[in-house]
Design an enzyme around this catalytic site. Structure first.
Site, PDB file in Angstrom:
ATOM      1  N   HIS A   1     -22.365  54.824  13.234  1.00 44.47           N
ATOM      2  CA  HIS A   1     -23.594  54.454  12.509  1.00 44.47           C
ATOM      3  C   HIS A   1     -24.826  54.281  13.386  1.00 44.47           C
ATOM      4  CE1 HIS A   1     -22.909  50.284  13.812  1.00 44.47           C
ATOM      5  NE2 HIS A   1     -24.188  50.111  13.561  1.00 44.47           N
TER       6      HIS A   1
HETATM    7  C1  UD1 Z   1     -28.000  47.644  11.540  1.00 46.33           C
HETATM    8  C2  UD1 Z   1     -28.413  47.069  12.886  1.00 46.33           C
HETATM    9  C3  UD1 Z   1     -27.263  47.201  13.871  1.00 46.33           C
HETATM   10  C4  UD1 Z   1     -25.948  46.706  13.303  1.00 46.33           C
HETATM   11  C5  UD1 Z   1     -25.685  47.393  11.967  1.00 46.33           C
HETATM   12  C6  UD1 Z   1     -24.403  46.917  11.305  1.00 46.33           C
HETATM   13  C7  UD1 Z   1     -30.834  47.212  13.316  1.00 46.33           C
HETATM   14  C8  UD1 Z   1     -31.908  47.919  14.056  1.00 46.33           C
HETATM   15  N1  UD1 Z   1     -29.592  47.745  13.423  1.00 46.33           N
HETATM   16  O1  UD1 Z   1     -27.894  49.056  11.651  1.00 46.33           O
HETATM   17  O2  UD1 Z   1     -27.579  46.451  15.037  1.00 46.33           O
HETATM   18  O3  UD1 Z   1     -24.887  47.007  14.202  1.00 46.33           O
HETATM   19  O4  UD1 Z   1     -26.787  47.118  11.089  1.00 46.33           O
HETATM   20  O5  UD1 Z   1     -24.060  47.765  10.212  1.00 46.33           O
HETATM   21  O6  UD1 Z   1     -31.088  46.215  12.679  1.00 46.33           O
HETATM   22  N2  UD1 Z   1     -28.374  51.367   3.960  1.00 46.33           N
HETATM   23  C9  UD1 Z   1     -27.858  51.460   2.684  1.00 46.33           C
HETATM   24  N3  UD1 Z   1     -27.207  50.410   2.166  1.00 46.33           N
HETATM   25  C10 UD1 Z   1     -27.038  49.246   2.845  1.00 46.33           C
HETATM   26  C11 UD1 Z   1     -27.584  49.155   4.124  1.00 46.33           C
HETATM   27  C12 UD1 Z   1     -28.242  50.219   4.689  1.00 46.33           C
HETATM   28  O7  UD1 Z   1     -27.979  52.487   2.030  1.00 46.33           O
HETATM   29  O8  UD1 Z   1     -26.437  48.300   2.308  1.00 46.33           O
HETATM   30  C13 UD1 Z   1     -29.048  52.531   4.567  1.00 46.33           C
HETATM   31  C14 UD1 Z   1     -30.527  52.446   4.469  1.00 46.33           C
HETATM   32  O9  UD1 Z   1     -30.931  53.606   3.840  1.00 46.33           O
HETATM   33  C15 UD1 Z   1     -31.033  52.421   5.899  1.00 46.33           C
HETATM   34  C16 UD1 Z   1     -29.849  52.876   6.725  1.00 46.33           C
HETATM   35  O10 UD1 Z   1     -28.678  52.645   5.917  1.00 46.33           O
HETATM   36  O11 UD1 Z   1     -32.109  53.266   6.064  1.00 46.33           O
HETATM   37  C17 UD1 Z   1     -29.706  52.125   7.994  1.00 46.33           C
HETATM   38  O12 UD1 Z   1     -29.744  50.747   7.716  1.00 46.33           O
HETATM   39  P1  UD1 Z   1     -30.473  49.758   8.741  1.00 46.33           P
HETATM   40  O13 UD1 Z   1     -30.745  48.502   8.061  1.00 46.33           O
HETATM   41  O14 UD1 Z   1     -31.585  50.473   9.438  1.00 46.33           O
HETATM   42  O15 UD1 Z   1     -29.455  49.472   9.862  1.00 46.33           O
HETATM   43  P2  UD1 Z   1     -28.004  49.927  10.313  1.00 46.33           P
HETATM   44  O16 UD1 Z   1     -27.930  51.332  10.733  1.00 46.33           O
HETATM   45  O17 UD1 Z   1     -26.985  49.473   9.329  1.00 46.33           O
END
Ligand code: UD1
Length: 370
Positions: A211
Site C-alpha cells: 500500500h
Molecule cells: C496511510 C498512512 C500510512 C499508514 C497507512 C495504513 C499517511 C501519509 N499514510 O496510508 O502511514 O501505514 O495509512 O493503512 O497518512 N482509501 C479508501 N478507503 C479508506 C481509506 C483510504 O478508499 O478507508 C483510499 C483513498 O482513496 C486514499 C487512498 O486510499 O486516496 C490512500 O489513503 P491515505 O489516507 O492516503 O493513506 P494510506 O495509503 O492508507
C-alpha cells in the site's frame, strides 16, 4: 488530566485499543476519529473487534491530496481543542492525521504526547518520514518503542521527556494473538475454504500486502509484485488496500491470476491468524513487518529501508526491490542465521508504562512551552 487523542488510520485504531483502556486511570480521554480511513474494513471493524470505545468526535475528512487532508484535519482538530481545552493532545505514529493534529495542538500551546516517536527510515521522500520528523520536533512527551528510536531522537537533539517504553503494537500482538489462539478456529477455517475455492491444500499459504505510495504510484510496479507472487509454491492471500483496488482489478482481468486470493482488507484478529499460519509474509507495511517478526514469521519487505531495523537481524526480514527475480529469490533463498529476539519490541506492557509516566506528569504540573 484531560487528554484529546486523535486517530484516523487503521494502525492507529489498533494502537489506541491497547492504550485507551488504560488511560482512564490517568484522566479523561476524548477520542477524535479524523476519518482518514473510512471504509468499514479499514475503520469500524477495528472498533468492534478490539472493543475500542466509539469516538466522541468524527471529522469525516475522507480521501484527498496530502495538503487537503492535512488542512481539513487541522481545522477540525483545532475546533475540538478550543472547545475541550485539554491538558494534552495525544497522537500515534506517522500518518497525515498524526501531523495535522500535532500542528493544531502545537499552535494552541497544548503539549503533545507522541506514541511511537523516534522512528526513521532516513528517506525524506516518504510522506510518513516527513510526518514523523515534524511531529517529533513539536512534541513535548515522546514515547519510543526501541533503543534505536531513542538514539534517532538524540541525533536530532531531542533528549528531554523521551521515554523508552516498548512498542504498543507489540502489546496488541501479544494480547490479541493469545485471544486468537483460544478462539474457535472454525470461523477462520471457513474463511480459508472461501479463499481457496479450488479446495486445494488449505494448510499452506503466503500472506502479502502492498500500500505504500512509493510502490503503488504506477500499475507496472503492482503488476511486477503480483507476477512474482503468482509463481510461488503455495497460494497467496492478498488483502487489497483501497489505494490499489482499481489497479488490482484491472490486472486481474488481464492476467487471470490463479495463485492469488484477493480479499477485502481483513480485520485484526483474522490478520493475526493468517500471519501465524503463513509460510512467509511479503509486505511494504511497517506494522505488518513487525507483527510477523513478533509472531516469529519471516518477512520479505518490498522497500529500500525499514524503520524497524531490529527485524533485519538474522535475515528474519529481507529488504527487496520491486523486481520479479529479486522478490522470488528473497522469498526462497534466504538463510536464517539467528533465533528471533523475543524481547526487542518489549514485553507487552508498553501501554502500562506510558500510563505510569503520564500519572507522574499529572502530579507535577510541568511547563512545556517556556
Ligand atoms: C496511510 C498512512 C500510512 C499508514 C497507512 C495504513 C499517511 C501519509 N499514510 O496510508 O502511514 O501505514 O495509512 O493503512 O497518512 N482509501 C479508501 N478507503 C479508506 C481509506 C483510504 O478508499 O478507508 C483510499 C483513498 O482513496 C486514499 C487512498 O486510499 O486516496 C490512500 O489513503 P491515505 O489516507 O492516503 O493513506 P494510506 O495509503 O492508507
Amino acid at each position: 488530566m484531560k487528554i484529546v487523542t486523535v486517530i484516523g488510520a487503521r494502525p492507529q485504531f489498533i494502537k489506541a485499543a491497547v492504550v485507551s483502556g488504560k488511560l482512564c486511570r490517568v484522566g479523561k480521554e476524548i477520542l477524535v476519529h479524523t476519518g482518514q480511513h473510512y471504509d468499514r474494513n479499514m475503520s469500524d471493524i477495528f472498533f468492534e473487534e478490539l472493543g475500542l470505545t466509539p469516538p466522541d468526535y468524527h471529522l469525516g475528512v475522507g480521501a484527498g491530496s496530502h495538503a487537503r487532508q492535512t488542512a481539513d484535519i487541522m481545522t477540525g482538530t483545532e475546533e475540538i481543542l478550543l472547545k475541550e481545552k485539554p491538558d494534552f493532545a495525544l497522537v500515534y505514529g506517522d500518518t497525515n492525521s498524526t501531523l495535522a493534529a500535532a500542528l493544531a495542538a502545537s499552535k494552541l500551546l497544548i503539549p503533545i504526547i507522541h506514541i511511537e516517536a523516534g522512528l526513521r527510515s532516513f528517506n525524506r521522500a516518504m510522506p510518513e518520514e516527513q510526518n514523523r520528523i515534524l511531529t517529533d520536533h513539536i512534541s513535548s512527551i515522546l514515547f519510543c518503542p526501541t533503543d534505536t528510536a531513542v538514539a534517532n531522537l538524540a541525533e536530532e537533539n531531542i533528549k528531554s521527556n523521551v521515554y523508552q517504553v516498548g512498542d504498543v503494537m507489540c502489546d496488541a500482538v501479544l494480547c490479541y494473538a493469545d485471544q486468537v489462539r483460544h478462539m474457535d478456529s472454525a470461523c477462520f477455517k471457513e474463511k480459508l475454504a472461501c479463499l481457496f475455492p479450488w479446495k486445494g491444500d488449505l494448510s499452506r499459504w503466503y500472506l502479502a500486502t502492498v500500500h505504500r505510495a512509493e510502490n503503488t504510484g504506477d500499475i507496472c510496479q503492482i503488476g511486477t509484485v503480483l507476477e512474482a507472487l503468482e509463481e510461488l509454491d503455495a497460494p497467496v492471500i492478498f488483502p487489497v488496500h483501497p489505494r490499489i483496488r482499481a489497479y488490482v482489478e484491472r490486472l486481474h482481468k488481464e492476467c487471470g491470476y490463479r495463485n492469488l486470493c484477493f480479499v477485502e482488507p481483513l480485520g485484526y484478529l483474522e490478520m493475526l491468524f493468517f500471519i501465524s499460519g503463513s509460510i512467509k509474509v511479503i509486505t511494504d507495511s511497517g506494522g505488518l513487518q513487525k507483527e510477523a517478526f513478533i509472531l516469529q514469521k519471516n518477512v520479505v519487505t518490498l522497500r529500500k529501508q525499514t524503520e524497524w531495523v531490529e527485524t533485519l537481524a538474522g535475515n528474519h526480514n529481507i529488504l527487496c526491490s520491486i523486481r520479479k527475480e529479486d522478490i522470488i529469490h528473497a522469498i526462497y533463498d534466504t538463510d536464517i542465521t539467528l533465533e528471533f529476539d523475543q524481547n526487542v519490541f518489549g514485553d507487552g506492557n508498553a501501554a502500562e508504562r506510558i500510563c505510569k509516566v503520564l500519572c507522574t506528569l499529572s502530579d507535577g504540573k510541568r511547563k512545556f512551552f517556556e
